[in-house]
Write a protein that holds these residues in place. Sequence first.
Motif, PDB file in Angstrom:
ATOM      1  N   LEU A  39      -3.707   3.571  -8.275  1.00  0.00           N
ATOM      2  CA  LEU A  39      -2.989   3.855  -9.506  1.00  0.00           C
ATOM      3  C   LEU A  39      -3.944   3.769 -10.684  1.00  0.00           C
ATOM      4  O   LEU A  39      -4.800   2.898 -10.736  1.00  0.00           O
ATOM      5  CB  LEU A  39      -1.843   2.859  -9.711  1.00  0.00           C
ATOM      6  CG  LEU A  39      -0.620   3.012  -8.812  1.00  0.00           C
ATOM      7  CD1 LEU A  39       0.345   1.876  -9.072  1.00  0.00           C
ATOM      8  CD2 LEU A  39       0.060   4.332  -9.035  1.00  0.00           C
ATOM      9  N   ARG A  61       0.830  -1.203   0.000  1.00  0.00           N
ATOM     10  CA  ARG A  61       0.000   0.000   0.000  1.00  0.00           C
ATOM     11  C   ARG A  61       0.864   1.253   0.000  1.00  0.00           C
ATOM     12  O   ARG A  61       0.597   2.201  -0.751  1.00  0.00           O
ATOM     13  CB  ARG A  61      -0.906  -0.018   1.237  1.00  0.00           C
ATOM     14  CG  ARG A  61      -1.801   1.209   1.396  1.00  0.00           C
ATOM     15  CD  ARG A  61      -3.053   1.072   0.610  1.00  0.00           C
ATOM     16  NE  ARG A  61      -3.896   2.259   0.708  1.00  0.00           N
ATOM     17  CZ  ARG A  61      -5.113   2.332   0.230  1.00  0.00           C
ATOM     18  NH1 ARG A  61      -5.646   1.299  -0.379  1.00  0.00           N
ATOM     19  NH2 ARG A  61      -5.821   3.434   0.333  1.00  0.00           N
ATOM     20  N   ASP A  74       3.943   1.489  -1.050  1.00  0.00           N
ATOM     21  CA  ASP A  74       4.601   1.569  -2.357  1.00  0.00           C
ATOM     22  C   ASP A  74       3.642   2.091  -3.424  1.00  0.00           C
ATOM     23  O   ASP A  74       4.017   2.900  -4.272  1.00  0.00           O
ATOM     24  CB  ASP A  74       5.149   0.195  -2.771  1.00  0.00           C
ATOM     25  CG  ASP A  74       6.339  -0.234  -1.927  1.00  0.00           C
ATOM     26  OD1 ASP A  74       6.898   0.637  -1.230  1.00  0.00           O
ATOM     27  OD2 ASP A  74       6.701  -1.422  -1.959  1.00  0.00           O
ATOM     28  N   LEU A  75       2.387   1.599  -3.393  1.00  0.00           N
ATOM     29  CA  LEU A  75       1.396   2.058  -4.363  1.00  0.00           C
ATOM     30  C   LEU A  75       1.094   3.549  -4.182  1.00  0.00           C
ATOM     31  O   LEU A  75       0.940   4.287  -5.162  1.00  0.00           O
ATOM     32  CB  LEU A  75       0.111   1.246  -4.238  1.00  0.00           C
ATOM     33  CG  LEU A  75       0.158  -0.198  -4.745  1.00  0.00           C
ATOM     34  CD1 LEU A  75      -1.144  -0.906  -4.423  1.00  0.00           C
ATOM     35  CD2 LEU A  75       0.432  -0.243  -6.237  1.00  0.00           C
ATOM     36  N   GLU A  76       1.007   3.976  -2.922  1.00  0.00           N
ATOM     37  CA  GLU A  76       0.739   5.389  -2.676  1.00  0.00           C
ATOM     38  C   GLU A  76       1.898   6.253  -3.150  1.00  0.00           C
ATOM     39  O   GLU A  76       1.691   7.355  -3.678  1.00  0.00           O
ATOM     40  CB  GLU A  76       0.460   5.613  -1.188  1.00  0.00           C
ATOM     41  CG  GLU A  76      -0.887   5.042  -0.744  1.00  0.00           C
ATOM     42  CD  GLU A  76      -1.092   5.105   0.757  1.00  0.00           C
ATOM     43  OE1 GLU A  76      -0.092   5.371   1.474  1.00  0.00           O
ATOM     44  OE2 GLU A  76      -2.230   4.897   1.214  1.00  0.00           O
ATOM     45  N   GLY A 116      -4.808  -0.885 -12.586  1.00  0.00           N
ATOM     46  CA  GLY A 116      -3.812  -1.222 -11.583  1.00  0.00           C
ATOM     47  C   GLY A 116      -2.380  -1.018 -12.030  1.00  0.00           C
ATOM     48  O   GLY A 116      -2.072  -0.198 -12.908  1.00  0.00           O
ATOM     49  N   ILE A 117      -1.473  -1.810 -11.421  1.00  0.00           N
ATOM     50  CA  ILE A 117      -0.040  -1.605 -11.598  1.00  0.00           C
ATOM     51  C   ILE A 117       0.419  -1.767 -13.046  1.00  0.00           C
ATOM     52  O   ILE A 117       1.158  -0.913 -13.550  1.00  0.00           O
ATOM     53  CB  ILE A 117       0.748  -2.551 -10.663  1.00  0.00           C
ATOM     54  CG1 ILE A 117       0.464  -2.183  -9.198  1.00  0.00           C
ATOM     55  CG2 ILE A 117       2.241  -2.466 -10.929  1.00  0.00           C
ATOM     56  CD1 ILE A 117       1.070  -3.122  -8.199  1.00  0.00           C
ATOM     57  N   ARG A 157      -8.578   3.277  -8.965  1.00  0.00           N
ATOM     58  CA  ARG A 157      -7.835   2.664  -7.858  1.00  0.00           C
ATOM     59  C   ARG A 157      -6.760   3.661  -7.427  1.00  0.00           C
ATOM     60  O   ARG A 157      -6.765   4.817  -7.847  1.00  0.00           O
ATOM     61  CB  ARG A 157      -7.211   1.345  -8.301  1.00  0.00           C
ATOM     62  CG  ARG A 157      -8.235   0.343  -8.821  1.00  0.00           C
ATOM     63  CD  ARG A 157      -7.588  -0.978  -9.181  1.00  0.00           C
ATOM     64  NE  ARG A 157      -8.578  -1.900  -9.757  1.00  0.00           N
ATOM     65  CZ  ARG A 157      -8.301  -3.140 -10.118  1.00  0.00           C
ATOM     66  NH1 ARG A 157      -7.087  -3.631  -9.976  1.00  0.00           N
ATOM     67  NH2 ARG A 157      -9.246  -3.910 -10.631  1.00  0.00           N
TER      68      ARG A 157
END
Length: 402
Positions: free
Chosen positions: A185, A149, A151-153, A211-212, A183
């Motif tokens: 990302l 989370r 890392d995603l932020e 997503g990623i 989402r």
Amino acid sequence: MRILVVDDDQELRNFMKVFLSPLGYEVLTASNGGEALDMLHCQEIELVISDLVMEPIDGLELCRRIRKIDFPHYLYIIILTARETSQDLVQLLEEGADDFIAKPFDNEELRVRIMAGERIVKLERSYAEKNRSLHEAHERLNEAYMIIRRDLEAAARLQQSLLPASSSSMGGLHFEWLFMPSRILGGDIFNYFLLEDHRVGFYIIDVAGHGIPSAMLSFTLSNTLSPSLGAAGFVVKPAKGLPALQAAAPSAVVGELNRHFVGDEESLIYFTMIYGLFDRARETLTISQAGHPSPFLVKPAGASFFIGSGGYPVGMLSFAEYDEHRVPMQKGDRLFLYSDGVIDCMNASKERFSRERFAEYLVQSRKKSLRECIEGMEALLREWAGNKDFDDDVSLLAFEME
């Protein structure tokens, strides 16, 4: 298994020890309930066999107190009683006893009652161990999730940093935009930039998927379409017979992107996009469309229309060719580029927001400032979606000729 025998009769305590020890049980004894409670606090005991009638703490009170203590494991309780009325037995079970044996008891009955208690204790231990393992696994997963989370932020902040400045002007155009990823990302990306020959380049891209993976490709495309000053790339090319670089035609930019990103069926990665140029000197707008929703041009007097009709997404077909649309621009003209997350936004009744509703709002809002128009669109979409998360990324890039 360790068993605690609680009885004020010394002979009974001795008998229990002699009878149960050969069966493989470790037997401890206490002469009353108070002594038993002290032992339970300092030793790990799994089963208690207690007489009902004792002083000063009888078997019933011992049950009550044991059940109020938060032991790390379940404690099985068997009460020895001479009472046989149903009311007495019901009270024993209500106060926390697991089983009872009438006195005088049969040795074989006692053995099988203890065996039944042992099975329950082992089953409880097994469940407790599984729950402990599940809890530990959950904690590890939660820790991993928090790392992901964060890392995603961080990636989302990076993605936001790739977006252009809002409410900015360049080359005779004033820009505003809206970006609401479905989402953390998103796969949408857009930008605008001033080119060396004083033209303004702009694009909006919607990468397939979410997503990623989609976000990673949008990062790549943002770098790919960056017009590095003095370096030939996708958006600027060497001019024939001239030492300087000039802006590449929109259809050439999209076509080169398609050749660069097209792949086989197993590694199919594609995206839709609009790429365009605005020429201030000629007051013209040139765009190339690649499977993306058609831009909407709004004129101050109200005459408005969509530009283009589709085209192939980039990276899907190696033989795809891309056309250009050239449109004259006047002061006050507005162009809106948007992702399908805008027009496909669903309400609670599974009704699409639609291209028609989108166009109607923009025409009705033409006398508002461009910023107010964009803010109103955001409020309208959030209300339409019921203030829940969007199913797809919502991107809107707009500019007005000054």
